[in-house]
Design a protein around this motif. Structure first.
Motif, PDB file in Angstrom:
ATOM      1  N   VAL A   1      -2.943  -4.037  -8.467  1.00 53.25           N
ATOM      2  CA  VAL A   1      -2.507  -2.773  -9.062  1.00 53.25           C
ATOM      3  C   VAL A   1      -2.438  -1.679  -8.000  1.00 53.25           C
ATOM      4  O   VAL A   1      -1.484  -0.882  -7.965  1.00 53.25           O
ATOM      5  CB  VAL A   1      -3.465  -2.361 -10.203  1.00 53.25           C
ATOM      6  CG1 VAL A   1      -3.172  -0.930 -10.653  1.00 53.25           C
ATOM      7  CG2 VAL A   1      -3.330  -3.313 -11.381  1.00 53.25           C
ATOM      8  N   LEU A   2      -3.417  -1.634  -7.115  1.00 49.26           N
ATOM      9  CA  LEU A   2      -3.418  -0.628  -6.051  1.00 49.26           C
ATOM     10  C   LEU A   2      -2.230  -0.843  -5.112  1.00 49.26           C
ATOM     11  O   LEU A   2      -1.575   0.126  -4.685  1.00 49.26           O
ATOM     12  CB  LEU A   2      -4.737  -0.690  -5.269  1.00 49.26           C
ATOM     13  CG  LEU A   2      -5.987  -0.255  -6.042  1.00 49.26           C
ATOM     14  CD1 LEU A   2      -7.236  -0.481  -5.204  1.00 49.26           C
ATOM     15  CD2 LEU A   2      -5.876   1.204  -6.460  1.00 49.26           C
ATOM     16  N   ASN A   3      -1.939  -2.091  -4.786  1.00 50.57           N
ATOM     17  CA  ASN A   3      -0.776  -2.392  -3.945  1.00 50.57           C
ATOM     18  C   ASN A   3       0.528  -1.974  -4.626  1.00 50.57           C
ATOM     19  O   ASN A   3       1.439  -1.431  -3.995  1.00 50.57           O
ATOM     20  CB  ASN A   3      -0.719  -3.888  -3.614  1.00 50.57           C
ATOM     21  CG  ASN A   3      -1.635  -4.269  -2.476  1.00 50.57           C
ATOM     22  OD1 ASN A   3      -2.262  -3.413  -1.855  1.00 50.57           O
ATOM     23  ND2 ASN A   3      -1.725  -5.556  -2.204  1.00 50.57           N
ATOM     24  N   LEU A   4       0.607  -2.245  -5.921  1.00 52.98           N
ATOM     25  CA  LEU A   4       1.799  -1.879  -6.674  1.00 52.98           C
ATOM     26  C   LEU A   4       1.978  -0.360  -6.703  1.00 52.98           C
ATOM     27  O   LEU A   4       3.089   0.155  -6.496  1.00 52.98           O
ATOM     28  CB  LEU A   4       1.706  -2.417  -8.101  1.00 52.98           C
ATOM     29  CG  LEU A   4       2.827  -2.027  -9.059  1.00 52.98           C
ATOM     30  CD1 LEU A   4       4.179  -2.516  -8.544  1.00 52.98           C
ATOM     31  CD2 LEU A   4       2.546  -2.589 -10.454  1.00 52.98           C
ATOM     32  N   ALA A   5       0.870   0.367  -6.911  1.00 52.37           N
ATOM     33  CA  ALA A   5       0.941   1.827  -6.938  1.00 52.37           C
ATOM     34  C   ALA A   5       1.337   2.389  -5.577  1.00 52.37           C
ATOM     35  O   ALA A   5       2.067   3.382  -5.485  1.00 52.37           O
ATOM     36  CB  ALA A   5      -0.403   2.405  -7.375  1.00 52.37           C
ATOM     37  N   ARG A   6       0.873   1.726  -4.527  1.00 49.85           N
ATOM     38  CA  ARG A   6       1.146   2.219  -3.174  1.00 49.85           C
ATOM     39  C   ARG A   6       2.569   1.936  -2.735  1.00 49.85           C
ATOM     40  O   ARG A   6       3.206   2.755  -2.061  1.00 49.85           O
ATOM     41  CB  ARG A   6       0.157   1.578  -2.188  1.00 49.85           C
ATOM     42  CG  ARG A   6       0.380   1.951  -0.730  1.00 49.85           C
ATOM     43  CD  ARG A   6      -0.703   1.332   0.151  1.00 49.85           C
ATOM     44  NE  ARG A   6      -0.782  -0.105   0.000  1.00 49.85           N
ATOM     45  CZ  ARG A   6      -0.012  -0.965   0.671  1.00 49.85           C
ATOM     46  NH1 ARG A   6       0.906  -0.509   1.526  1.00 49.85           N
ATOM     47  NH2 ARG A   6      -0.147  -2.271   0.488  1.00 49.85           N
ATOM     48  N   THR A   7       3.097   0.765  -3.094  1.00 45.32           N
ATOM     49  CA  THR A   7       4.394   0.322  -2.570  1.00 45.32           C
ATOM     50  C   THR A   7       5.519   0.337  -3.597  1.00 45.32           C
ATOM     51  O   THR A   7       6.699   0.346  -3.227  1.00 45.32           O
ATOM     52  CB  THR A   7       4.288  -1.110  -2.011  1.00 45.32           C
ATOM     53  OG1 THR A   7       4.007  -2.017  -3.095  1.00 45.32           O
ATOM     54  CG2 THR A   7       3.192  -1.204  -0.963  1.00 45.32           C
ATOM     55  N   GLY A   8       5.168   0.294  -4.887  1.00 39.24           N
ATOM     56  CA  GLY A   8       6.189   0.188  -5.923  1.00 39.24           C
ATOM     57  C   GLY A   8       6.832  -1.185  -5.990  1.00 39.24           C
ATOM     58  O   GLY A   8       7.850  -1.362  -6.660  1.00 39.24           O
ATOM     59  N   SER A   9       6.240  -2.168  -5.310  1.00 38.95           N
ATOM     60  CA  SER A   9       6.806  -3.517  -5.235  1.00 38.95           C
ATOM     61  C   SER A   9       5.944  -4.494  -6.024  1.00 38.95           C
ATOM     62  O   SER A   9       4.756  -4.666  -5.709  1.00 38.95           O
ATOM     63  CB  SER A   9       6.908  -3.967  -3.774  1.00 38.95           C
ATOM     64  OG  SER A   9       7.175  -5.352  -3.691  1.00 38.95           O
TER      65      SER A   9
END
Length: 332
Positions: free
Chosen positions: A292-300
């Protein structure tokens, strides 16, 4: 070449007519498997290096039956366009190909100081060799890794460069504690002299990870590692490798390799296997939040899913799962 008679599972195909083994200090090793057109581009990029250092190229054909790469490369060695040796690594598998090349370099070149590695889907810039060796000398290290810059087939795919499957582990030149890939690598002679043989464990032949295991073992022996951001190679990424099933399989594989390498590192620890399993479970529990943190950071979404697949791969390895992506090269 008489010296190669002592190297197991290696057959000499061609030798440059002007090769002077005593003058070779650097050996560039290039494994190839069923990429006859691409390997020619890689060979030419190596032959065009700007350096005063005495170097030779060793191409290791790893398809003993069809040997398309060797057939394509042989004229370049025979007519002297390339300085070096063309061999067949009779035992199939990428670890076996590396082992054949490194053993050949040690047997053929008495004054060898370093071995470099480049793959047959990569292109080196003209200053690649000089920059890698100079970095090793300047930083006083034994092993140097460099970026494999992805060059994606088709248009509109450059955003994939930030995905962990393709992104480099470091962004600047410096000493590092760990390296993970042999796709762009320098290894000093003293490392090869000290490491057990075979250098890369053949159990990783079709999965990948033999290079990561080798580098981990070398670091544990006290050899110093560094990253050289100024010596990239350009790696062709076919459209197949951007499909979701390939990305998923590679992510799971990275998790499997992580577990297997860590188990080998802890082999002398009585509770090593328990600690590795506990770490894998902890990473699996933490993976959704990390995703989730990666998704929030990158939008990917693919980048967000990566830590989940890696953690799942680590756990699956405990049950014997092994994703041998290199077993069927045409699907890789």
């Amino acid at each position: 070449m008489q010296a190669l008679a002592t190297v197991e599972n290696v057959r000499l195909v061609a030798q440059s007519p002007g090769l002077e083994p005593d003058k070779v200090r650097i050996a560039v090793t290039l494994p190839t498997f069923r990429r006859p057109e691409q390997v020619l581009d890689t060979i030419r990029s190596v032959a065009a290096q700007n350096t005063e250092r005495g170097f030779a190229l060793i191409v290791m054909e790893n398809d003993a039956e069809r040997h398309a790469g060797a057939d394509a490369a042989a004229p370049l060695f025979e007519n002297g366009t390339v300085n070096g040796l063309l061999i067949v690594a009779e035992e199939r598998g990428n670890c076996s190909a590396y082992n054949a090349g490194w053993s050949t370099a040690l047997a053929a070149f008495a004054n060898l100081s370093h071995v470099l590695v480049i793959d047959d889907d990569e292109i080196a810039g003209p200053d690649w060799l000089e920059t890698m060796v100079a970095t090793a000398e300047r930083l006083g290290v034994d092993i140097v890794g460099g970026p494999q810059v992805p060059v994606f087939e088709g248009t509109g795919n450059d955003h994939w460069a930030d995905h962990p499957v393709f992104a480099p582990p470091y962004r600047e030149t410096r000493a590092v504690e760990a390296l993970y890939s042999s796709g762009n690598l320098l290894v000093s002679r003293r490392v090869l002299d000290a490491m057990e043989r075979p250098f890369l464990e053949p159990a990783f032949n079709f999965m990948g990870g033999g290079d990561s295991d080798f580098l981990s073992r070398a670091a544990r022996k006290g050899f110093r590692l560094a990253w050289c951001a100024e010596a990239p190679v350009m790696e062709t990424i076919p459209a197949r490798r951007l499909e979701s099933d390939w990305i998923r399989a590679r992510s799971l594989r990275n998790g499997v390799i992580s577990t297997l390498v860590e188990k080998r590192r802890r082999a002398g620890d009585r509770l090593g296997a328990v600690r590795v399993a506990a770490k894998s479970l902890a990473l699996l529990c933490a993976a959704p939040l990390r995703g989730v943190l990666n998704l929030a950071r990158t939008g990917s979404f693919p980048i967000g899913a990566y830590p989940i697949y890696v953690a799942l791969g680590r756990v699956l390895a405990e049950f014997g799962y092994a994703n041998e992506q290199y077993r069927q090269a045409e699907k890789n």
